[in-house]
Motif scaffolding. Structure first.
Motif, mmCIF file in Angstrom:
data_model
loop_
_atom_site.group_PDB
_atom_site.id
_atom_site.type_symbol
_atom_site.label_atom_id
_atom_site.label_comp_id
_atom_site.label_asym_id
_atom_site.label_seq_id
_atom_site.Cartn_x
_atom_site.Cartn_y
_atom_site.Cartn_z
ATOM 1 N N ALA A 35 -0.028 -1.842 -6.546
ATOM 2 C CA ALA A 35 -1.580 -1.419 -6.471
ATOM 3 C C ALA A 35 -2.373 -2.560 -6.993
ATOM 4 C CB ALA A 35 -1.858 -0.003 -7.298
ATOM 5 N N ALA B 278 2.333 1.753 -3.468
ATOM 6 C CA ALA B 278 1.332 2.033 -4.240
ATOM 7 C C ALA B 278 0.980 3.303 -4.465
ATOM 8 C CB ALA B 278 -0.082 1.034 -4.111
ATOM 9 N N GLN B 279 0.952 3.931 -3.129
ATOM 10 C CA GLN B 279 0.712 5.476 -2.976
ATOM 11 C C GLN B 279 1.798 6.392 -3.498
ATOM 12 O OE1 GLN B 279 -1.178 6.270 0.896
ATOM 13 N NE2 GLN B 279 -0.560 8.356 0.708
ATOM 14 N N ASP B 280 3.295 5.845 -2.962
ATOM 15 C CA ASP B 280 4.112 6.827 -2.921
ATOM 16 C C ASP B 280 5.589 6.502 -3.711
ATOM 17 O OD1 ASP B 280 2.870 8.599 -1.272
ATOM 18 O OD2 ASP B 280 3.653 7.586 0.354
ATOM 19 N N GLN C 282 0.747 -1.319 -0.078
ATOM 20 C CA GLN C 282 0.033 0.150 -0.018
ATOM 21 C C GLN C 282 0.722 1.414 -0.127
ATOM 22 O OE1 GLN C 282 -2.493 -1.059 3.298
ATOM 23 N NE2 GLN C 282 -4.243 -1.606 2.052
ATOM 24 N N ARG C 283 1.733 1.047 0.833
ATOM 25 C CA ARG C 283 2.832 2.499 0.765
ATOM 26 C C ARG C 283 3.372 2.691 -0.638
ATOM 27 N NH1 ARG C 283 5.699 0.369 5.368
ATOM 28 N NH2 ARG C 283 4.290 0.268 6.845
ATOM 29 N N ARG D 73 4.962 0.562 -9.285
ATOM 30 C CA ARG D 73 3.753 1.027 -8.307
ATOM 31 C C ARG D 73 2.442 0.454 -8.869
ATOM 32 N NH1 ARG D 73 5.024 6.141 -9.131
ATOM 33 N NH2 ARG D 73 3.245 6.654 -10.863
#
Length: 197
Positions: free
Chosen positions: A176, A163-165, A160-161, A172
């Motif tokens: 996700a 995928a976000q940043d 999750q980290r 990425r």
């Protein structure tokens, strides 16, 4: 014209009086003018460095190690587990994490990073220690499922980290797309573990 100036002057005077009545506490903070004069005192002037978790090498290392750990733990479970649901879960983990490793390799290749981003050849010592402990566990089925809940939560956090940043678009996208599957495994592991207790 004079009337407009009088109204504007009255408005400025009213705002000035209102501002005088307010208390401002700076607690040693620099004013905007002081910050502009001394760029080092301006936190906005420093460029934030990305956290390690948003850097592709760190993510690739963690994601690949997680897959490797899941596969090795599942192999132990196939030999030692007594519960049919635990054995099936282990078989599913081997298939799923073999696929996510292949998907991660593809994302790295698609990003043109195959020469610079490589998957680890061996488990990091902390995960190897967990495998060793699992191999010695007395109540194996519960120990394995406890282990799987924790391992999938850690993997989910990493996915999750990134995928976000994350700093590489293709990787990425992989993170996700993989996160919901990891969430599903986590929930399934928790459900099996809770049924065993």
């Amino acid at each position: 014209m004079t009337r407009h100036l009088l109204i504007a002057g009255a408005a400025v005077a009213a705002l000035s009086l209102a501002a005088c009545g307010q208390k401002t506490e700076t607690k040693g903070a620099a004013t905007p003018a002081e910050q502009a004069a001394t760029p080092d005192a301006n936190p906005a002037a420093t460029i934030p460095t990305p956290s390690n978790e948003a850097a592709a090498p760190d993510f690739v290392s963690k994601a690949a190690a997680s897959d490797m750990f899941e596969i090795e733990a599942a192999k132990i479970a196939q030999k030692r587990a007594k519960n049919a649901d635990v054995k099936k879960f282990a078989a599913d983990m081997i298939a799923a994490h073999t696929k996510t490793t292949a998907d991660l390799k593809k994302a790295i290749a698609d990003a043109g990073q195959a020469q610079t981003l490589t998957l680890p050849a061996a488990l990091p010592s902390d995960l190897q220690d967990k495998l060793n402990d699992l191999n010695k566990a007395d109540n194996f089925d519960i120990a394995y499922m406890d282990n799987q809940v924790d391992a999938h939560q850690a993997a989910l956090d990493v996915m999750q980290r990134y995928a976000q940043d994350g700093d590489v678009a293709q990787i990425r996208t992989f993170a996700a797309a993989t996160a919901p599957m990891v969430q599903q495994h986590h929930d399934q592991a928790k459900s099996i573990r809770d049924a065993l207790k």
